[in-house]
Write a protein that holds these residues in place. Structure first.
Motif, mmCIF file in Angstrom:
data_model
loop_
_atom_site.group_PDB
_atom_site.id
_atom_site.type_symbol
_atom_site.label_atom_id
_atom_site.label_comp_id
_atom_site.label_asym_id
_atom_site.label_seq_id
_atom_site.Cartn_x
_atom_site.Cartn_y
_atom_site.Cartn_z
ATOM 1 N N GLY A 75 3.461 18.344 -0.918
ATOM 2 C CA GLY A 75 3.485 17.377 0.170
ATOM 3 C C GLY A 75 2.120 17.039 0.719
ATOM 4 N N ASP A 76 1.063 17.434 0.006
ATOM 5 C CA ASP A 76 -0.301 17.123 0.442
ATOM 6 C C ASP A 76 -0.758 15.802 -0.174
ATOM 7 O OD1 ASP A 76 -0.558 19.519 1.909
ATOM 8 O OD2 ASP A 76 -1.080 20.614 0.078
ATOM 9 N N ARG A 77 -1.393 14.972 0.639
ATOM 10 C CA ARG A 77 -1.907 13.708 0.130
ATOM 11 C C ARG A 77 -3.091 13.968 -0.790
ATOM 12 N NH1 ARG A 77 -5.738 9.851 0.627
ATOM 13 N NH2 ARG A 77 -5.081 7.648 0.602
ATOM 14 N N VAL A 78 -3.051 13.353 -1.993
ATOM 15 C CA VAL A 78 -4.120 13.576 -2.969
ATOM 16 C C VAL A 78 -4.811 12.278 -3.381
ATOM 17 C CG1 VAL A 78 -3.146 15.727 -3.879
ATOM 18 C CG2 VAL A 78 -2.432 13.524 -4.868
ATOM 19 N N GLY A 79 -4.334 11.139 -2.890
ATOM 20 C CA GLY A 79 -4.964 9.873 -3.244
ATOM 21 C C GLY A 79 -4.163 8.687 -2.750
ATOM 22 N N GLY A 80 -4.704 7.505 -2.971
ATOM 23 C CA GLY A 80 -4.010 6.285 -2.604
ATOM 24 C C GLY A 80 -3.197 5.742 -3.776
ATOM 25 N N ALA A 81 -2.497 4.661 -3.538
ATOM 26 C CA ALA A 81 -1.704 4.016 -4.592
ATOM 27 C C ALA A 81 -1.405 2.586 -4.156
ATOM 28 C CB ALA A 81 -0.405 4.772 -4.853
ATOM 29 N N THR A 82 -1.069 1.747 -5.132
ATOM 30 C CA THR A 82 -0.713 0.358 -4.840
ATOM 31 C C THR A 82 0.377 -0.111 -5.792
ATOM 32 O OG1 THR A 82 -2.974 -0.157 -4.113
ATOM 33 C CG2 THR A 82 -1.556 -2.010 -4.616
ATOM 34 N N LEU A 83 1.362 -0.790 -5.243
ATOM 35 C CA LEU A 83 2.365 -1.490 -6.051
ATOM 36 C C LEU A 83 2.265 -2.960 -5.683
ATOM 37 C CD1 LEU A 83 6.026 -0.459 -6.736
ATOM 38 C CD2 LEU A 83 5.489 -2.790 -6.040
ATOM 39 N N GLU A 84 2.024 -3.808 -6.668
ATOM 40 C CA GLU A 84 1.848 -5.233 -6.394
ATOM 41 C C GLU A 84 2.735 -6.066 -7.311
ATOM 42 O OE1 GLU A 84 -1.676 -8.620 -5.944
ATOM 43 O OE2 GLU A 84 -2.098 -6.762 -7.019
ATOM 44 N N ILE A 85 3.376 -7.068 -6.739
ATOM 45 C CA ILE A 85 4.170 -8.031 -7.507
ATOM 46 C C ILE A 85 3.691 -9.420 -7.111
ATOM 47 C CG2 ILE A 85 6.468 -8.886 -8.066
ATOM 48 C CD1 ILE A 85 7.622 -6.231 -7.180
ATOM 49 N N ARG A 86 3.249 -10.222 -8.086
ATOM 50 C CA ARG A 86 2.742 -11.557 -7.767
ATOM 51 C C ARG A 86 3.184 -12.567 -8.821
ATOM 52 N NH1 ARG A 86 -2.325 -12.629 -10.404
ATOM 53 N NH2 ARG A 86 -3.113 -10.817 -11.540
ATOM 54 N N ARG A 87 3.248 -13.806 -8.399
ATOM 55 C CA ARG A 87 3.583 -14.908 -9.301
ATOM 56 C C ARG A 87 2.322 -15.396 -9.995
ATOM 57 N NH1 ARG A 87 8.738 -16.817 -8.536
ATOM 58 N NH2 ARG A 87 9.704 -16.443 -6.498
ATOM 59 N N LEU A 88 2.441 -15.713 -11.270
ATOM 60 C CA LEU A 88 1.332 -16.282 -12.024
ATOM 61 C C LEU A 88 1.469 -17.809 -12.053
ATOM 62 C CD1 LEU A 88 1.267 -13.757 -15.012
ATOM 63 C CD2 LEU A 88 -0.043 -13.674 -12.882
ATOM 64 N N ASP A 89 0.408 -18.471 -12.465
ATOM 65 C CA ASP A 89 0.404 -19.938 -12.456
ATOM 66 C C ASP A 89 1.469 -20.531 -13.378
ATOM 67 O OD1 ASP A 89 -1.667 -19.903 -10.648
ATOM 68 O OD2 ASP A 89 -3.243 -20.169 -12.154
ATOM 69 N N ASP A 90 1.818 -19.796 -14.441
ATOM 70 C CA ASP A 90 2.805 -20.323 -15.392
ATOM 71 C C ASP A 90 4.244 -20.000 -14.998
ATOM 72 O OD1 ASP A 90 2.864 -17.612 -15.864
ATOM 73 O OD2 ASP A 90 2.358 -17.737 -18.006
ATOM 74 N N GLY A 91 4.434 -19.433 -13.800
ATOM 75 C CA GLY A 91 5.780 -19.114 -13.346
ATOM 76 C C GLY A 91 6.224 -17.713 -13.684
ATOM 77 N N PRO A 149 0.834 -1.205 0.000
ATOM 78 C CA PRO A 149 0.000 0.000 0.000
ATOM 79 C C PRO A 149 0.867 1.252 0.000
ATOM 80 C CG PRO A 149 0.022 -1.024 2.170
ATOM 81 C CD PRO A 149 0.745 -1.960 1.246
ATOM 82 N N ALA A 150 0.386 2.271 -0.671
ATOM 83 C CA ALA A 150 1.149 3.503 -0.789
ATOM 84 C C ALA A 150 0.198 4.695 -0.840
ATOM 85 C CB ALA A 150 2.037 3.461 -2.032
ATOM 86 N N GLU A 151 0.768 5.890 -0.799
ATOM 87 C CA GLU A 151 -0.010 7.120 -0.845
ATOM 88 C C GLU A 151 0.528 7.999 -1.966
ATOM 89 O OE1 GLU A 151 -2.394 7.035 1.374
ATOM 90 O OE2 GLU A 151 -1.555 5.360 2.528
ATOM 91 N N THR A 152 -0.348 8.820 -2.519
ATOM 92 C CA THR A 152 0.037 9.740 -3.584
ATOM 93 C C THR A 152 0.014 11.172 -3.043
ATOM 94 O OG1 THR A 152 -0.957 8.260 -5.224
ATOM 95 C CG2 THR A 152 -0.469 10.498 -5.932
ATOM 96 N N PHE A 153 1.087 11.920 -3.301
ATOM 97 C CA PHE A 153 1.219 13.294 -2.820
ATOM 98 C C PHE A 153 1.496 14.236 -3.983
ATOM 99 C CE2 PHE A 153 2.295 10.502 0.637
ATOM 100 C CZ PHE A 153 1.750 11.095 1.766
#
Length: 263
Positions: A46-62, A38-42
């Protein structure tokens, strides 16, 4: 005739399978951690203006799928993703495809940027019913728009002094621009005594004349990492789209990095 047919069949059997087609020439480190961050967008103040997400995941095929979503709540937003697979020599990942899309302040879609490393092509598809504009990727293919947090890890670890790559831009038609990244600063991480925060900054090369002309108008292009936490990503700056607002994306719970000179 039979000899010719046997020769042709033998040659076909030596061809690699479709998944074995040559992909990107870049080699990216395997992530130390998988999952959503989870992350925040500024904004530049320096004012928060929204949320953010960085995700890294493995898929079924590797394969590995990385996605980044950020933006201003109720206004401009962007989503980008990159699919990677284990490199043939092992110990690293290579890019298979990249994709990004944005919406403006009124939530109007602004088109789609796609990079297919197996087909060796990049494309820019305008919003609506517009036809995609296509560009051929060079050989070697060193195009990296999305997984820069992985691409820059050798700089954070001190394994390299510079990283050279290319970025696909869509404004005015698809074109590839050379880019170079290097460490800009190393300082004590805010709120984390004993941890060193590394800032990696990259620059786009539009040629001697255009680069000087564009320099005053270019946004800050930086990533911050915790060198003493296995190069953990802390924050980065990001234009949401060409000529769109530049935002600062910060890992939740992390103090904002210093922004001398602004965004």
């Amino acid at each position: 005739m039979r000899t010719a047919i046997r020769t042709l069949v033998a040659a076909c059997l030596l061809l690699p399978p479709a998944d074995g087609l040559a992909a990107s020439a870049l080699r990216l480190p395997v992530p130390g951690h998988f999952g959503a961050v989870p992350a925040e967008t500024f904004d530049g103040e320096g004012d928060r203006v929204g949320g953010a997400t960085l995700e890294i995941r493995r898929l079924d095929d590797g394969h590995v799928l990385m996605s980044v979503e950020t933006g201003i709540e109720g206004a401009e937003r962007s989503r980008a993703e990159a699919e990677l697979r284990p490199a043939p020599e092992g110990g690293a990942l290579e890019l298979v495809r990249q994709r990004s899309r944005s919406v403006d302040a009124s939530q109007n879609p602004l088109g789609v940027l796609e990079i297919d490393h197996l087909a060796k092509r990049g494309s820019c598809t305008p919003a609506g019913d517009g036809e995609p504009q296509v560009i051929e990727l060079p050989d070697p293919d060193r195009v990296a728009n999305v997984p820069l947090n992985l691409l820059f890890l050798p700089l954070v670890r001190g394994e390299k002094k510079t990283v050279d790559f290319q970025i696909l831009l869509c404004r005015g038609g698809p074109r590839l621009v050379d880019a170079t990244a290097e460490v800009a600063s190393v300082a004590t991480a805010p709120g984390q005594p004993g941890h060193r925060m590394v800032e990696v900054r990259y620059k786009l090369d539009f040629g001697p004349f255009l680069s000087r002309l564009a320099a005053p108008f270019m946004p800050r292009l930086s990533f911050w990492f915790d060198r003493d936490a296995a190069g953990e990503w802390l924050a980065h700056t990001q234009p949401l789209f060409a000529k769109g607002p530049t935002v600062l994306v910060v890992r939740s719970g992390i103090p904002l990095p210093p922004l001398e000179g602004g965004l």
